[in-house]
Design a protein around this motif. Structure first.
Motif, PDB file in Angstrom:
ATOM      1  N   UNK A  68      -0.882 -16.455  -9.030  1.00 10.48           N
ATOM      2  CA  UNK A  68      -0.286 -15.263  -8.407  1.00 10.48           C
ATOM      3  C   UNK A  68      -0.339 -15.342  -6.880  1.00 10.48           C
ATOM      4  N   UNK A  83       0.740 -17.383 -15.432  1.00 23.54           N
ATOM      5  CA  UNK A  83       1.988 -16.745 -15.846  1.00 23.54           C
ATOM      6  C   UNK A  83       2.823 -16.361 -14.628  1.00 23.54           C
ATOM      7  N   UNK A  84       2.139 -15.973 -13.534  1.00 20.12           N
ATOM      8  CA  UNK A  84       2.883 -15.621 -12.313  1.00 20.12           C
ATOM      9  C   UNK A  84       3.604 -16.848 -11.772  1.00 20.12           C
ATOM     10  N   UNK A 120       3.619 -23.209 -24.834  1.00 15.23           N
ATOM     11  CA  UNK A 120       3.229 -22.004 -25.583  1.00 15.23           C
ATOM     12  C   UNK A 120       4.268 -20.906 -25.408  1.00 15.23           C
ATOM     13  N   UNK A 178       2.975 -11.033 -17.641  1.00 15.18           N
ATOM     14  CA  UNK A 178       2.739 -12.056 -16.615  1.00 15.18           C
ATOM     15  C   UNK A 178       2.352 -11.401 -15.305  1.00 15.18           C
ATOM     16  N   UNK A 179       1.574 -12.108 -14.530  1.00 14.62           N
ATOM     17  CA  UNK A 179       1.076 -11.536 -13.274  1.00 14.62           C
ATOM     18  C   UNK A 179      -0.096 -10.620 -13.543  1.00 14.62           C
ATOM     19  N   UNK A 180      -0.541  -9.976 -12.481  1.00 22.31           N
ATOM     20  CA  UNK A 180      -1.721  -9.116 -12.598  1.00 22.31           C
ATOM     21  C   UNK A 180      -1.463  -7.817 -11.851  1.00 22.31           C
ATOM     22  N   UNK A 199       2.803 -16.221 -26.979  1.00 24.10           N
ATOM     23  CA  UNK A 199       1.400 -15.875 -26.699  1.00 24.10           C
ATOM     24  C   UNK A 199       0.462 -17.007 -27.114  1.00 24.10           C
ATOM     25  N   UNK A 200      -0.768 -16.975 -26.549  1.00 26.32           N
ATOM     26  CA  UNK A 200      -1.795 -17.925 -26.978  1.00 26.32           C
ATOM     27  C   UNK A 200      -1.970 -17.792 -28.492  1.00 26.32           C
ATOM     28  N   UNK A 201      -1.942 -18.896 -29.216  1.00 26.40           N
ATOM     29  CA  UNK A 201      -1.963 -18.805 -30.685  1.00 26.40           C
ATOM     30  C   UNK A 201      -3.235 -18.148 -31.218  1.00 26.40           C
ATOM     31  N   UNK A 220      -8.816 -19.600 -20.413  1.00 32.84           N
ATOM     32  CA  UNK A 220      -8.693 -20.159 -19.059  1.00 32.84           C
ATOM     33  C   UNK A 220      -9.847 -19.766 -18.140  1.00 32.84           C
ATOM     34  N   UNK A 243     -13.157 -19.997 -16.160  1.00 32.43           N
ATOM     35  CA  UNK A 243     -13.740 -21.239 -15.639  1.00 32.43           C
ATOM     36  C   UNK A 243     -15.202 -21.074 -15.254  1.00 32.43           C
ATOM     37  N   UNK A 294     -12.413 -25.330 -17.584  1.00 33.07           N
ATOM     38  CA  UNK A 294     -11.940 -24.200 -18.399  1.00 33.07           C
ATOM     39  C   UNK A 294     -12.729 -24.087 -19.702  1.00 33.07           C
ATOM     40  N   UNK A 313      -9.650 -24.123 -25.625  1.00 33.95           N
ATOM     41  CA  UNK A 313      -9.368 -23.775 -27.034  1.00 33.95           C
ATOM     42  C   UNK A 313     -10.420 -24.347 -27.970  1.00 33.95           C
TER      43      UNK A 313
END
Lengths: 116, 684
Positions: A25, A58-59, A93, B483-485, B552-554, B608, B610, B616, B619
């Motif tokens: 981001x 995602x950003x 994904x 997406x984004x924050x 999406x993440x599975x 993700x 860390x 990371x 999975x």
């Protein structure tokens, strides 16, 4: 502070952007600026080389979505090459391979532009 | 001899009493220089008039006695009542005059006193008295002896020391100085013409003033003589000093003005609540201090762009005129580049100024306001004359500018602080609202245990999860990630929640729901924003779960036997395609559940995350921890994952929004089990 950078390279008429570091981001605006510069220079055949891209959020993915339509309308494309497996997984994904040309080798991406 | 001594004691005590009275009387009088000298003149003029009239009143016409003033030669004893009368009146008038003179001059001498100046003054008075008392047995007309001469010399030394204590002069205005010069001249004339300086015959106003005093009491005569000499000396030094200070009065007044203005500006630094008043005071400072004829304050105009200066406050000039004076953008960049005052000494000939509007401006000074290495604006000062700004004007106005810069910077900081606090309040409200969009409790359904949690990296986030009962037998579970924050993600999350609650009940399958949701979101999502989601419908009767993944993440499924995998079906994220491709991309997977099977939904913040080295969580680690704790119920498994995650990242700070939903199928309706256990407990 920023651990992301964009390098500019040309291969014939194709503009190659070498991404380095982490695209999130905070750094997304740098890629935006790079693509805007390509558009301003009328360079719409763009290859994103992700060989040194360590992370994408995602950003970061949103940047590709923001410009792909415009670039394609101008007869160009954004192709993505040489992604590391972990980064490719993020693209995969979300289904990006259905929307973008994502290839292993940069030469293949250049080749696709030349054929087109 | 005895009589003489008694007379001396009486006269001395009387004099001391008179001095004390005079001191007391003038103690509370105003001490401005003009008034002090004026009061001396008025009282002196009155007293000398009385004395003068008295000496000319009547003649000494006692038959058979032919003495000039009516005193016996040798003894000096007055021989007639007229002589006594005249002697007493003339002497007392002089004594009173010099007492008033001394007590008033004391006020002037001791302006801005130091301990040594105070000491010198009282030493002089002491020497006066001492030298006078040496004459106590001297007869009228006798010459002074050697000791008395020495005493007079000492006394004159102290007079000179005190005569140069003239600090009161500098603070006078030009007019006051002129008036005081006149007063000094009159005072000198009055002193020479009145008591005079000894028997030289200078006392033209009171003939024989000194002789009367000598006959009255010799020490008093000596005292009056010394006091008069001092008065003349002090009057003369004052007169000359005043004369020399006249031309520099203007400069001194300007300094005074600067000091006063600086003082009021210093108070302004704390004045952060009223920006306008602050600006006005800053603009007024150069004019009030006398450093300029006009002044104005220009700050970046936030409405039209950052480099354009706009006049915010003026002093002594019409604002409309000032705005057109300069190409203010050019000026602003000049000032920012050099960080130095811009001085235009010949405004009429300078190409940077608009000549038409520069009318009335001869010279101009622009000082940048700099705080924390940033140019906040500029303080302008102008004079009517060209070459009007001297170095000290420039320095003074630069100091004003520096003060103003600090004050304005403070005001800005204060505003920012208020704004930040407001934003924090808004964000905490947003956070509360968003928390209400998530389920407050997981639904209680027999045969299922569920646990869910969501944390945001910032106040608000873009993660979403929810449950919905679809009839008796079905439960819908959704997880999504915008997406984004931050704030924009939070708004889309709220929209997603609205879509879920309205569309989930009419959509027969997860794929149908997601297709509807994509269509609905296509209208509002920005081009660069998308939402990944998984929607699953669990049928309690058929013990099957059907799920569809939209980018999406599975989800992970962990079986009781230890078999664990991710359910990675094909599917685009919501908003990535707004046509038919999205629907075509979706696939559904239907899984038959056995008791003990666990489904885990999560957002990318989990995998993700860390650690300190930037590694990371991943999975694989998630899957192995799920496998390890698969025997726990949903709550136990949920907290085991969070515990492991916290241990992995090593701090409580989450970098991303993070959501975890655990659904465990027990198969057997556990609530009936629980109820039976409880009833057993109750019965025992």
């Amino acid at each position: 502070m920023s651990n992301f950078s964009v390098g500019f390279r040309n291969s014939g008429t194709v503009q190659i952007l070498d991404l380095k570091g982490e695209l999130d981001a905070h750094t997304a605006s740098e890629l935006e600026a790079a693509i805007q510069k390509c558009q301003a220079d009328n360079q719409v055949q763009i290859i994103i080389n992700g060989a040194n891209l360590l992370y994408i959020s995602s950003a970061g993915l949103g940047v590709f979505m923001a410009y792909i339509e415009e670039v394609r309308e101008c007869g160009g494309d954004i192709k993505i090459a040489a992604l590391q497996p972990k980064v490719y997984n993020v693209f995969d994904l979300l289904g990006f391979p259905m929307l973008f040309d994502i290839v292993d080798l940069e030469e293949d991406a250049v080749g696709k532009f030349v054929v087109a | 001899m005895g009589m003489l001594l008694l007379y001396a004691v009486i006269m001395t005590s009387g004099s001391i009493a008179l001095w004390t009275l005079v001191r007391r009387y003038f103690k509370k009088r105003p001490t401005s220089a003009g008034r002090v000298i004026w009061s001396v003149l008025v009282s002196g003029f009155a007293l000398i008039s009385i004395a003068a009239i008295t000496t000319n009143f009547g003649t000494i016409s006692t038959p058979g006695i032919d003495l000039p003033l009516g005193f016996a030669p040798g003894s000096g004893v007055p021989l007639t009542t007229t002589a006594i009368f005249k002697m007493v009146i003339v002497s007392l008038a002089q004594v009173l005059f010099v007492f008033i003179l001394l007590s008033r001059i004391q006020e002037l001498v001791l302006v801005k006193r130091t301990s040594s100046s105070q000491h010198n003054w009282y030493a002089m008075l002491f020497v006066f008295v001492a030298a006078s008392l040496l004459s106590v047995f001297r007869a009228a007309g006798d010459p002074q002896n050697f000791v008395q001469d020495i005493a007079i010399v000492v006394s004159i030394v102290f007079m000179v020391l005190n005569a140069f204590r003239l600090s009161w002069i500098v603070s006078l205005s030009f007019k006051e100085k002129l008036a005081t010069i006149g007063l000094c001249m009159v005072l000198i004339v009055l002193l020479i013409g009145g008591p005079g300086i000894g028997n030289s015959g200078s006392s033209f106003l009171i003939p024989d003033a000194y002789s009367y005093l000598e006959h009255y009491f010799m020490p008093l005569a000596a005292f009056v003589k010394q006091a008069t000499i001092f008065g003349i000396l002090y009057g003369t030094t004052s007169f000359l000093s005043l004369l020399f200070h006249l031309p520099t009065t203007g400069d001194f007044r300007q300094r005074e003005g600067e000091r006063a203005t600086m003082h009021s500006l210093t108070h302004l630094i704390g004045q952060v609540f009223e920006a306008e008043r602050l600006f006005e005071s800053v603009a007024a400072a150069p004019v009030e201090s006398g450093s300029a004829d006009y002044a104005w304050l220009a700050l970046p105009d936030l409405d039209t762009g950052f480099l354009q200066y706009k006049v915010f406050a003026t002093s002594g000039i019409v604002p409309a005129k000032v705005n057109d004076l300069f190409d203010s953008t050019q000026l602003a960049s000049d000032l920012s580049r050099d960080n130095l005052p811009l001085i235009i000494q010949k405004a009429q000939a300078d190409h940077r100024l608009n000549l038409k509007t520069a009318d009335g401006i001869g010279s101009l000074l622009a000082v940048p306001l700099i705080a924390r290495e940033e140019v906040l604006g500029a303080l302008f000062a102008a004079k009517k004359v060209s070459s009007g700004f001297e170095q000290d004007d420039i320095e003074t106005i630069s100091i004003f500018a520096a003060q103003a810069a600090v004050a304005i910077d403070n005001a800005h900081l204060f505003e920012q602080q208020v704004e930040r606090e407001r934003l924090e309040r808004e964000m905490s409200i947003a956070r509360e609202v968003q928390q209400k969009l998530l389920p407050q409790n997981v639904p209680e359904i027999s045969g299922l245990s569920m646990a869910a949690s969501s944390v945001s990296a910032q106040e608000v986030g873009g993660d979403y999860y929810d449950f919905v009962r679809l009839g008796e037998q079905e439960l819908g579970v959704i997880i999504g990630d915008v997406s984004g924050k931050g704030t924009s993600a939070a708004f889309y999350m709220a929209e997603m929640q609205g879509i879920f609650h309205s569309v989930s009940r009419i959509a027969k399958s997860p794929a149908t729901f997601l297709t509807h949701a994509n269509t609905a979101l296509a209208q509002t999502l920005d081009k660069n924003v998308f939402i990944s989601a998984i929607y699953a419908i669990l049928n309690l009767e058929t013990e099957r779960i059907v799920l569809t993944r939209a980018g999406h993440c599975p989800a992970a499924i962990v079986r009781l036997n230890g078999e664990a995998r991710y359910i990675r079906t094909r599917g685009l994220g919501l908003g990535l395609d707004r046509g038919s491709l999205f629907q075509q991309s979706l696939t559904q997977e239907s899984i038959s559940l056995d008791p003990g099977d666990v489904l885990v939904f999560y957002t990318d913040g989990v995998v993700e995350s860390r650690d300190a080295e930037g590694e990371e969580y991943g999975y694989d680690r998630l899957l192995s921890i799920l496998k390890e704790y698969r025997h726990e119920d949903a709550d136990g498994l949920h907290s085991a994952v969070l515990r492991d995650l916290r241990g992995f990242i090593g701090s409580a700070e989450y970098d991303d929004d993070m959501t975890l939903v655990v659904v465990k199928w027990h198969g057997v309706p556990i609530d009936t089990l629980l109820t039976s256990t409880q009833s057993v407990k109750e019965s025992t």
